[in-house]
Design a protein around this motif. Sequence first.
Motif, PDB file in Angstrom:
ATOM      1  N   LEU A   2      62.156  21.782  17.728  1.00  0.00           N
ATOM      2  CA  LEU A   2      62.063  23.122  18.198  1.00  0.00           C
ATOM      3  C   LEU A   2      62.324  23.344  19.778  1.00  0.00           C
ATOM      4  CD1 LEU A   2      59.080  24.771  16.339  1.00  0.00           C
ATOM      5  CD2 LEU A   2      61.477  25.109  15.954  1.00  0.00           C
ATOM      6  N   ALA A   3      62.084  22.167  20.318  1.00  0.00           N
ATOM      7  CA  ALA A   3      62.488  22.001  21.999  1.00  0.00           C
ATOM      8  C   ALA A   3      64.075  22.422  22.361  1.00  0.00           C
ATOM      9  CB  ALA A   3      62.016  20.783  22.413  1.00  0.00           C
ATOM     10  N   ALA A   4      64.328  22.995  23.341  1.00  0.00           N
ATOM     11  CA  ALA A   4      65.561  23.225  23.881  1.00  0.00           C
ATOM     12  C   ALA A   4      66.468  21.921  24.271  1.00  0.00           C
ATOM     13  CB  ALA A   4      65.558  24.076  24.933  1.00  0.00           C
ATOM     14  N   PRO A   5      67.662  21.536  23.568  1.00  0.00           N
ATOM     15  CA  PRO A   5      68.214  20.340  23.964  1.00  0.00           C
ATOM     16  C   PRO A   5      68.600  20.237  25.510  1.00  0.00           C
ATOM     17  CG  PRO A   5      69.778  22.075  23.071  1.00  0.00           C
ATOM     18  CD  PRO A   5      68.215  22.527  23.041  1.00  0.00           C
ATOM     19  N   ALA A   6      68.225  18.872  25.845  1.00  0.00           N
ATOM     20  CA  ALA A   6      68.515  18.634  27.402  1.00  0.00           C
ATOM     21  C   ALA A   6      69.812  18.640  27.709  1.00  0.00           C
ATOM     22  CB  ALA A   6      67.999  17.134  27.593  1.00  0.00           C
ATOM     23  N   ARG A   7      69.953  19.371  28.827  1.00  0.00           N
ATOM     24  CA  ARG A   7      71.671  19.423  29.423  1.00  0.00           C
ATOM     25  C   ARG A   7      71.921  18.208  30.103  1.00  0.00           C
ATOM     26  NH1 ARG A   7      71.059  25.438  32.754  1.00  0.00           N
ATOM     27  NH2 ARG A   7      70.307  26.635  30.797  1.00  0.00           N
ATOM     28  N   PRO A   8      73.061  18.000  29.688  1.00  0.00           N
ATOM     29  CA  PRO A   8      73.758  16.624  30.516  1.00  0.00           C
ATOM     30  C   PRO A   8      73.778  16.620  31.955  1.00  0.00           C
ATOM     31  CG  PRO A   8      75.488  17.912  29.483  1.00  0.00           C
ATOM     32  CD  PRO A   8      74.096  18.784  29.152  1.00  0.00           C
ATOM     33  N   ARG A   9      73.223  15.647  32.563  1.00  0.00           N
ATOM     34  CA  ARG A   9      73.323  15.785  34.042  1.00  0.00           C
ATOM     35  C   ARG A   9      74.608  15.246  34.671  1.00  0.00           C
ATOM     36  NH1 ARG A   9      67.982  12.526  36.248  1.00  0.00           N
ATOM     37  NH2 ARG A   9      68.929  13.264  38.076  1.00  0.00           N
ATOM     38  N   ALA A  10      74.788  16.371  35.771  1.00  0.00           N
ATOM     39  CA  ALA A  10      75.985  15.773  36.513  1.00  0.00           C
ATOM     40  C   ALA A  10      75.998  14.555  37.240  1.00  0.00           C
ATOM     41  CB  ALA A  10      76.497  16.985  37.233  1.00  0.00           C
ATOM     42  N   VAL A  11      77.224  13.875  37.409  1.00  0.00           N
ATOM     43  CA  VAL A  11      77.400  12.576  37.829  1.00  0.00           C
ATOM     44  C   VAL A  11      77.525  12.937  39.479  1.00  0.00           C
ATOM     45  CG1 VAL A  11      78.554  10.394  38.173  1.00  0.00           C
ATOM     46  CG2 VAL A  11      78.103  11.244  36.000  1.00  0.00           C
TER      47      VAL A  11
END
Length: 344
Positions: free
Chosen positions: A299-308
């Motif tokens: 149910l947790a929101a998916p983690a957004r990919p961090r920008a390099v």
Amino acid sequence: MDTPQNTALMRALTELPGPLPARGVIHIAIRHTDRFTVVGNDLAQHTGLSTVAVGFAVRIQSLPQGTEIGIKALAARFPEGEKLIAAALRELEAHGYLQRARTRLPNGRIVTRTVFCNQPAALLRPRFAAARPQRPPAAPQIPAPQIPEPEPPAPEPPAPEAAAPQAPVPTDVQHDHAPRDHAPQDHTPFVPLVPPPTAPKPPRPPLPHPRELTTELDRAATALLSDLRRHAHQLVLSENDIRQLVPAVAAWFEREAHPDTIRHTLTNDLPQPLRHPAKLLKHRLTVLLPPPLPDPHGLAAPARPRAVVTPFQTCDGCERAFRAPTPGHCRDCRVQHGPTQAAA
């Protein structure tokens, strides 16, 4: 009150055209313009139906669509008793005019649907779209010169004896010998609304089972099923019925359904009368089975990919900060001193 009515009736008889029969019924047909029902002679003169059955068939046919026509509903509407109404409905059902079938609604409730057909014999004859011959396209016509035609002589007024009023029926029954307006026939293929009794029925879904019927699940499911009659007196189950339904209730418990939720699902909006409690509970436990609860982590929101982010570097020549993946010279130093010094 009787004298004006008899006088009007006798006056209408004198206005009927042609010779009248010496005996038997004489029809004074007055065409209806509103609030009428067309009844065929196949019903009005049916030799196998009693007069009571024919009368109730006409009354049912005149009611709006969706009107309750059960025995109690008709007894509340008309003066006949329930026994006489039940016998008339059985006659109509035996001759194909009436059909009563029990239908299950999406919420699990079982209701009785009544279908009335004014011509049951027509249902046995398949109707196909009649092939209409196509006419060849007409050749274009050249308009002829218009010649004025002489005016016809004025018609002579009819004699007073010849004028006769049109005679229509005072009841809501229009017989086949009465004049009718010919409407265009519908050649749409007949599609039955109710499937025939011999139509194959879809297989019923299996009764749900838990992954493992533990002792705790078995005891809780047995207690819930045995206690249903306290909440709904119709749900009196035998021991054999309870043993067959225990795995289904255990499957609900395994999916973390609350006992009050299961009890409300099984006892809410029961059909009247309820003839087979175990079959109804089996249907509701199978069709209304809730899905398993999802994983809390899902149910947790998916983690957004961090920008390099490219880090800052200090130029080896001018000591100015610039972004680069590795240490070295900035762009100005590389351009000013050339690639050789920048590499050094």
